[in-house]
Design a protein around this motif. Structure first.
Motif, short mmCIF file in Angstrom:
data_model
loop_
_atom_site.label_atom_id
_atom_site.label_comp_id
_atom_site.label_asym_id
_atom_site.label_seq_id
_atom_site.Cartn_x
_atom_site.Cartn_y
_atom_site.Cartn_z
N ARG A 113 9.26 -9.45 -6.80
CA ARG A 113 9.60 -9.55 -5.38
C ARG A 113 9.66 -8.16 -4.73
O ARG A 113 9.61 -8.06 -3.49
CB ARG A 113 10.94 -10.26 -5.21
N LYS A 114 9.77 -7.12 -5.54
CA LYS A 114 9.82 -5.76 -5.00
C LYS A 114 8.45 -5.08 -5.00
O LYS A 114 8.32 -3.95 -4.53
CB LYS A 114 10.82 -4.92 -5.83
N TRP A 115 7.44 -5.76 -5.53
CA TRP A 115 6.11 -5.14 -5.65
C TRP A 115 5.24 -5.46 -4.45
O TRP A 115 5.36 -6.52 -3.83
CB TRP A 115 5.40 -5.64 -6.91
N ASP A 116 4.31 -4.56 -4.17
CA ASP A 116 3.25 -4.92 -3.23
C ASP A 116 2.17 -5.69 -3.99
O ASP A 116 2.20 -5.79 -5.22
CB ASP A 116 2.68 -3.69 -2.52
N LYS A 117 1.23 -6.25 -3.28
CA LYS A 117 0.25 -7.14 -3.92
C LYS A 117 -0.63 -6.42 -4.94
O LYS A 117 -1.08 -7.02 -5.91
CB LYS A 117 -0.62 -7.82 -2.86
N SER A 118 -0.86 -5.12 -4.73
CA SER A 118 -1.73 -4.39 -5.67
C SER A 118 -1.12 -4.34 -7.06
O SER A 118 -1.78 -4.63 -8.07
CB SER A 118 -1.99 -2.97 -5.15
N ILE A 119 0.19 -3.94 -7.12
CA ILE A 119 0.88 -3.90 -8.40
C ILE A 119 1.03 -5.31 -8.97
O ILE A 119 0.86 -5.54 -10.18
CB ILE A 119 2.27 -3.24 -8.25
N MET A 175 0.85 -1.20 0.00
CA MET A 175 0.00 0.00 0.00
C MET A 175 0.88 1.25 0.00
O MET A 175 1.88 1.31 0.70
CB MET A 175 -0.92 -0.02 1.22
N ASP A 176 0.50 2.27 -0.77
CA ASP A 176 1.23 3.54 -0.76
C ASP A 176 0.88 4.31 0.50
O ASP A 176 -0.26 4.25 0.99
CB ASP A 176 0.86 4.37 -1.98
N HIS A 177 1.85 5.06 1.02
CA HIS A 177 1.63 5.90 2.19
C HIS A 177 1.96 7.34 1.85
O HIS A 177 2.86 7.61 1.04
CB HIS A 177 2.50 5.41 3.35
N VAL A 178 1.25 8.26 2.48
CA VAL A 178 1.44 9.69 2.19
C VAL A 178 2.23 10.33 3.32
O VAL A 178 1.94 10.13 4.49
CB VAL A 178 0.08 10.39 2.04
N ILE A 179 3.27 11.09 2.94
CA ILE A 179 4.05 11.87 3.91
C ILE A 179 3.70 13.33 3.70
O ILE A 179 3.83 13.85 2.59
CB ILE A 179 5.55 11.64 3.72
N LYS A 180 3.24 13.97 4.70
CA LYS A 180 2.76 15.34 4.55
C LYS A 180 3.92 16.33 4.65
O LYS A 180 4.62 16.38 5.64
CB LYS A 180 1.73 15.65 5.62
N LYS A 181 4.08 17.10 3.64
CA LYS A 181 5.05 18.18 3.63
C LYS A 181 4.26 19.48 3.51
O LYS A 181 3.07 19.45 3.28
CB LYS A 181 6.03 18.01 2.46
#
Length: 633
Positions: free
Chosen positions: A170-176, A1-7
């Motif tokens: 092997r570098k992907w998360d399940k969504s990709i 899953m992608d995560h958001v970092i707030k700047k």
């Protein structure tokens, strides 16, 4: 899953699979390049993580050399404070250009897959595949799906993409991972199965974490391999499907059901089966035929245990009876067969289906006609449409156009002929085909090479039934050697208390009946268990009333002064659900034994087993006296 970092501005979208992430035309470093901050960047939880500015790990890493308003054209390699080397953005820019140009070319209305320009673009893409991100790989595959034309260059690209995706997976998360496998699945004209197989195995342990859409895609991809690998826990799939069921469309549920069916699997979770049935009953009027048929197939396969099944299955035929006119023969056959394993037959549905099939007999497949014949014969359905069905069946299956199909599926044809006999319909033209020596040889070979092992038993049933009920038949017959061989294949030893106590329910029931009859008749007129005909799959209790020797119990039928009795134990599987009327095989047995000259007494399990010992004696004594005084015999 992608995560958001707030700047402060803007938000930075980060993923741990790639070196760069695009946002609003800008590129940012991903968490992959900042290994020491992985734990901070990739927090667990369903919601996106917002990291305050003062804790932002990118604060010291992202400067004006990395972020521009439109796009990055050049960037030198940077060395981080921990010694990590950032990749040169120039390579990415070049790769991005190849990718964008290829996508733009494919999206053109006048796109020509055979053009030299396209060949050049593909060559450039193949040289730079190692720089392509997961999302871009998926996007390229999806674009190729839109063009069904197949060329060697595209085939080469697809094979390379398949290989590259396997390396990067092997570098992907399940969504990709699932999205990439799904894209390859849609390229049906190419044999790009490596990533799909790898995905099925690699994600077997995370089925419970899949979204509803991911689960459906996973099952559809799994379906093409025709089995559930051992690594897959089917119970996890059932649990997850049950959890997300309300978020899945009826059409997607049909795809999930078809995946189970095509992989030769049943759903063990009766709660899930019940909920699937309820969804079908709600949406059947608005969904397509394929979805209805797929779901009915799985319901039939998942309802084989008459003591443990989803009770909602019993509502299917009564609730869908009014929709029979909307569906094709394939769906209708699944509808009438859905309850056959749990001995449930809805006569109004059978009548409407028979009436509909009569209007399109030439369109129905042989195996569909065989299943309808089974429902009519086993349920003992009697109606004008049922009678017309048998007449129309003989006319249809003797046409020249049907002969190839009959010889291709001899098991279905012989089953159909045996069901006609169970229904007391001797279709002479079909009998001549079924017992033709050449056809019998084909049927024997088919039986030996397939998992369907009832063909030889059904041939024996046809042959023996002709001896009893059609003595004037002058067509082909089974040879003596085949008849004797088939009898030995299916003949079980007669149960006996002296030989042990490992009995089936029916055998135990017969032994109780035998003991009761012997107590009534006394030692001088003992009863015994006997197979009265080679094709009977269970023995029956026979006795005489004149005290002759037991060896004379089995006699040739015809005019005979000895009163011979056959007592048949009607066990649970010989009666349809919610009915005390015998089903087709038991009705045929009664009919044939009576033709042989016996006075037949039937004792149903529901009348005998629920009584005390004294009441059992009284019941059978009463039935015997009734038969002795029956002047109709």
């Amino acid at each position: 899953m992608d995560h958001v970092i707030k700047k402060i501005l803007p938000q930075i979208l980060v993923t741990h699979q790639k070196y760069f992430r695009s946002l609003g035309g800008c590129y940012y470093l991903s968490s992959k390049t900042v290994l020491s901050n992985m734990a901070l960047l990739l927090k667990s939880g369903d919601k996106e993580d917002c990291i305050p500015e003062n804790n932002d790990p990118f604060r010291l890493l992202l400067d004006s050399n990395l972020i521009h308003k439109k796009s990055i054209t050049k960037c030198h390699s940077l060395t981080l404070h921990n010694g990590s080397i950032l990749p040169n953005m120039e390579h990415f820019s070049k790769n991005k250009s190849h990718y964008e140009e290829l996508i733009e070319w494919i999206d053109k209305p006048d796109f020509d897959i055979k053009s030299e320009k396209f060949k050049t673009l593909i060559s450039g893409m193949l040289e730079n595949l190692h720089l392509i991100s997961g999302e871009h790989l998926v996007n390229i595959i999806n674009r190729l799906c839109l063009n069904g034309e197949k060329t060697k260059q595209v085939e080469c690209l697809v094979a390379k993409l398949d290989q590259k995706c396997c390396e990067n997976s092997r570098k992907w998360d399940k969504s990709i991972y699932i999205a990439a496998a799904w894209s390859f699945f849609q390229l049906k004209s190419y044999s790009a199965f490596n990533l799909q197989k790898k995905m099925v195995m690699d994600l077997a342990g995370v089925v419970k974490q899949m979204s509803s859409q991911e689960l459906i895609m996973y099952l559809v991809i799994l379906k093409q391999f025709r089995r559930f690998p051992r690594k897959i826990n089917k119970a996890d799939i059932e649990i997850r499907l049950n959890e997300v069921l309300d978020n899945v469309s009826i059409e997607d549920l049909g795809l999930a059901c078809l995946a189970f069916f095509e992989c030769n699997e049943a759903v063990q979770n009766t709660e899930l089966v019940g909920r699937l049935v309820e969804r079908l009953l709600i949406d059947a009027n608005s969904t397509d035929e394929k979805t209805v048929g797929s779901m009915l197939k799985l319901f039939r396969r998942s309802s084989t245990d008459s003591g443990n099944f989803a009770k909602q299955v019993l509502d299917i035929q009564p609730r869908l009876c009014d929709l029979v006119h909307r569906w094709n023969p394939k769906v209708l056959i699944q509808l009438i067969a859905v309850g056959s394993n749990i001995l449930f037959f809805h006569h109004a549905t059978i009548e409407r289906v028979a009436r509909k099939i009569l209007t399109c007999l030439n369109e129905a497949r042989l195996k569909d006609l065989e299943r309808l014949a089974m429902a009519i014969a086993i349920s003992c359905h009697q109606s004008p449409s049922g009678n017309s069905f048998w007449d129309g069946l003989e006319k249809e299956l003797t046409t020249v156009e049907r002969q190839n199909e009959i010889y291709q599926y001899p098991n279905a044809f012989i089953s159909l002929v045996s069901y006609a006999i169970i229904a007391n319909r001797y279709l002479e033209q079909l009998l001549r085909i079924a017992l033709n020596p050449d056809f019998v040889e084909i049927a024997k070979n088919f039986s030996d090479q397939s998992s369907y092992n009832s063909t030889k038993r059904e041939l024996l049933l046809v042959n023996c039934s002709l001896n009893i009920e059609m003595p004037g038949y002058d067509g082909p017959r089974l040879c003596t050697n085949d008849a004797q061989t088939f009898e030995k294949l299916y003949r079980k030893p007669i149960p006996s208390v002296e030989k042990g106590n490992n009995f089936t329910n029916h055998e135990a029931f017969l032994l109780l009946l035998l003991d009761t009859v012997r107590k009534i008749l006394g030692e001088k007129n003992s009863a015994s268990l006997v197979y009265l005909q080679p094709h009977f799959v269970t023995p029956d209790i026979v006795f005489k009333m004149d005290g002759h020797d037991e060896k004379n119990t089995v006699m040739s039928y015809g005019n005979c002064k000895v009163q011979r009795f056959a007592l048949i134990g009607g066990s649970r599987n010989m009666y349809s659900r919610f009915s005390d009327h015998p089903m087709g095989p038991l009705s045929m047995k009664i009919r044939q034994i009576e033709t042989m000259g016996y006075r037949v007494i039937v004792i149903p399990w529901f009348e005998f087993l629920k009584r005390s010992k004294s009441d059992r004696l009284a019941l059978i004594s009463h039935r015997i006296r009734l038969k002795i005084n029956d002047r109709k015999i």
